[in-house]
Design an enzyme around this catalytic site. Structure first.
Site, mmCIF file in Angstrom:
data_model
loop_
_atom_site.group_PDB
_atom_site.id
_atom_site.type_symbol
_atom_site.label_atom_id
_atom_site.label_comp_id
_atom_site.label_asym_id
_atom_site.label_seq_id
_atom_site.Cartn_x
_atom_site.Cartn_y
_atom_site.Cartn_z
ATOM 1 C CB SER A 206 -0.948 -0.023 1.202
ATOM 2 O OG SER A 206 -1.843 1.076 1.164
ATOM 3 C CB THR A 207 1.252 4.098 2.343
ATOM 4 O OG1 THR A 207 -0.156 4.255 2.464
ATOM 5 C CG2 THR A 207 1.923 5.458 2.341
ATOM 6 C CG HIS A 234 -4.146 -1.035 -0.595
ATOM 7 N ND1 HIS A 234 -3.939 -0.899 0.766
ATOM 8 C CD2 HIS A 234 -4.609 -2.290 -0.786
ATOM 9 C CE1 HIS A 234 -4.267 -2.036 1.369
ATOM 10 N NE2 HIS A 234 -4.672 -2.893 0.446
ATOM 11 C CG MET A 327 -1.140 3.955 5.994
ATOM 12 S SD MET A 327 -2.113 5.474 5.935
ATOM 13 C CE MET A 327 -3.005 5.258 4.401
ATOM 14 C CG ASP A 330 -5.669 -5.701 2.603
ATOM 15 O OD1 ASP A 330 -6.270 -6.760 2.863
ATOM 16 O OD2 ASP A 330 -5.577 -5.231 1.449
#
Length: 390
Positions: A206-207, A234, A327, A330
């Site tokens: 993600s991030t 993401h 973050m 998940d």
């Protein structure tokens, strides 16, 4: 007109209890007003200034002294991509979140911004009158500000920790620095690696993920050549299209957004397309991609858990999964399914993660066989897929 909403905090005297100071930079008065209202309702965030152009942001940076800048791409006088390096030259640890509409051009610019040192990006909704789109934007923006800002402050107050900067060259620097700041949770308990030979590599991120992914796929050519690689990052539509192109160049292997119903083959990288979950199913003797338009999972679409959990129905215990920076949590639930089926999970360590949410959650859930710096993950994967079980 520019409006400074609070007086600047004295540099060097920031405490964790103090609200994160945000500088909004967008030529749309509607967007600035909407975001200001949202952030103003958060107890740990304060809008330090609301500015119309990148030029104003550069000129007033020292006076405002923000922790985070939310920077629009398209603005008069000085656009976001031009203002970015000037802002970072004045304040190296400034967290910059690029905001843009979902166009291919803006997606390309956002990726360029990441390479220049932007911390993250966020797509603006096409219409703020759509409640669902506006709420998703609000949730994502607040979470990014909160997590990225907290990481930057920890780095500033612990000089031995890597300076927050997700650009690829600075990510490489971080992998050689001191150990991360101590995590408040219980110690990480690691498992033994599976004794089954892995037949597929799954990656969730993600991030900070795009930079980490490009760094990693460049080093795992021997794995890609012999085994399929499936990735869930993401990311919204259009952005995943651009990311797949970047992954293809970084790996020098075929990489693209997955297509519903296509067979999963060695030698290819399959990326979950923005806005759709990617799973795998067995069709006869083949593993096949299955995309669906179901509701978000863990506030994300695509989400990592659906990919991880579905893989065990196809490859049983011969699954090796990697959870990179991001973050939230998940990937942990799906990682538990993989481990229960006999597979293995590797997580990126805190020191080299932009945000140690997803990999940290997996590590503290006790499902990981290794928690490694980014630059050590690829060599480990090559060894594991070559038969090394240690």
């Amino acid at each position: 007109m520019s409006v400074a909403l609070t007086s600047p905090a004295a540099p060097g005297h920031l405490h964790q209890q103090e609200p994160l100071r945000v500088m909004l930079v967008d030529d749309s008065v509607v967007i600035r007003g909407m975001i200001s209202r949202w952030l103003g309702s958060e107890p740990d965030i304060v809008v330090a200034a609301s500015l119309r152009t990148g030029r104003e942001a550069v000129n007033q940076l020292e006076r405002i002294n923000p922790d985070i800048a939310v920077l629009d791409i398209e603005m008069p006088e000085l656009d976001g991509i031009s203002a970015l390096p000037l802002l970072l030259a004045k304040k190296r640890n400034l967290v910059v979140i690029m905001a843009s509409t979902l166009t291919r051009r803006n997606a390309e610019i956002s990726f360029k911004a990441l390479s220049l040192g932007a911390s993250d990006y966020i797509p603006k909704p096409e219409s703020t009158r759509e409640p669902g789109a506006a709420e998703t934007f609000r949730h994502d923006l607040v979470q990014k500000i909160r997590h990225l800002g907290a990481r930057a402050r920890r780095s500033a107050t612990h000089p031995a920790a890597p300076a927050f900067a997700p650009a690829p060259d600075r990510l490489r620097e971080a992998t050689h620095r001191a150990p991360p700041v101590a995590h408040p949770s219980a110690p990480v308990v690691k498992r033994s690696f599976s004794q089954q030979n892995p037949r597929v590599l799954l990656i969730g991120s993600s991030t900070g993920g795009p930079q980490a992914l490009m760094s990693m796929v460049a080093e795992i050519g021997p794995v890609i050549d012999r085994f399929p690689v499936l990735i869930t990052q993401h990311m919204p539509p259009t952005f995943t299209t651009i990311l797949a192109e970047h992954l293809a160049r970084a790996s020098n292997r075929p990489a693209r957004e997955a297509i519903d119903g296509e067979a999963v083959k060695p030698g290819h990288i399959y990326l979950a397309p923005g806005g759709r979950h990617m799973r795998v199913v067995r069709h006869g003797t083949e593993a096949v991609v299955a995309l669906d338009d179901g509701p978000p999972v863990n506030f994300c679409k695509p989400a990592v858990d659906p990919l991880f959990s579905s893989a065990i129905d196809v490859w049983q215990g011969s699954v090796l999964a990697v959870i990179l920076t991001g973050m939230g949590s998940d990937g942990t639930r799906g990682g538990k399914d993989i481990v229960t089926a006999g597979g293995s999970v590797i997580a990126q360590d805190e020191a080299t993660s932009v945000v140690w949410g997803m990999p940290g959650a997996a590590a503290h859930a006790g499902i990981c066989s290794a928690v490694l710096p980014l630059n050590q993950i690829a060599p480990k994967l090559v060894r594991l897929f070559s038969g090394d079980r240690s």
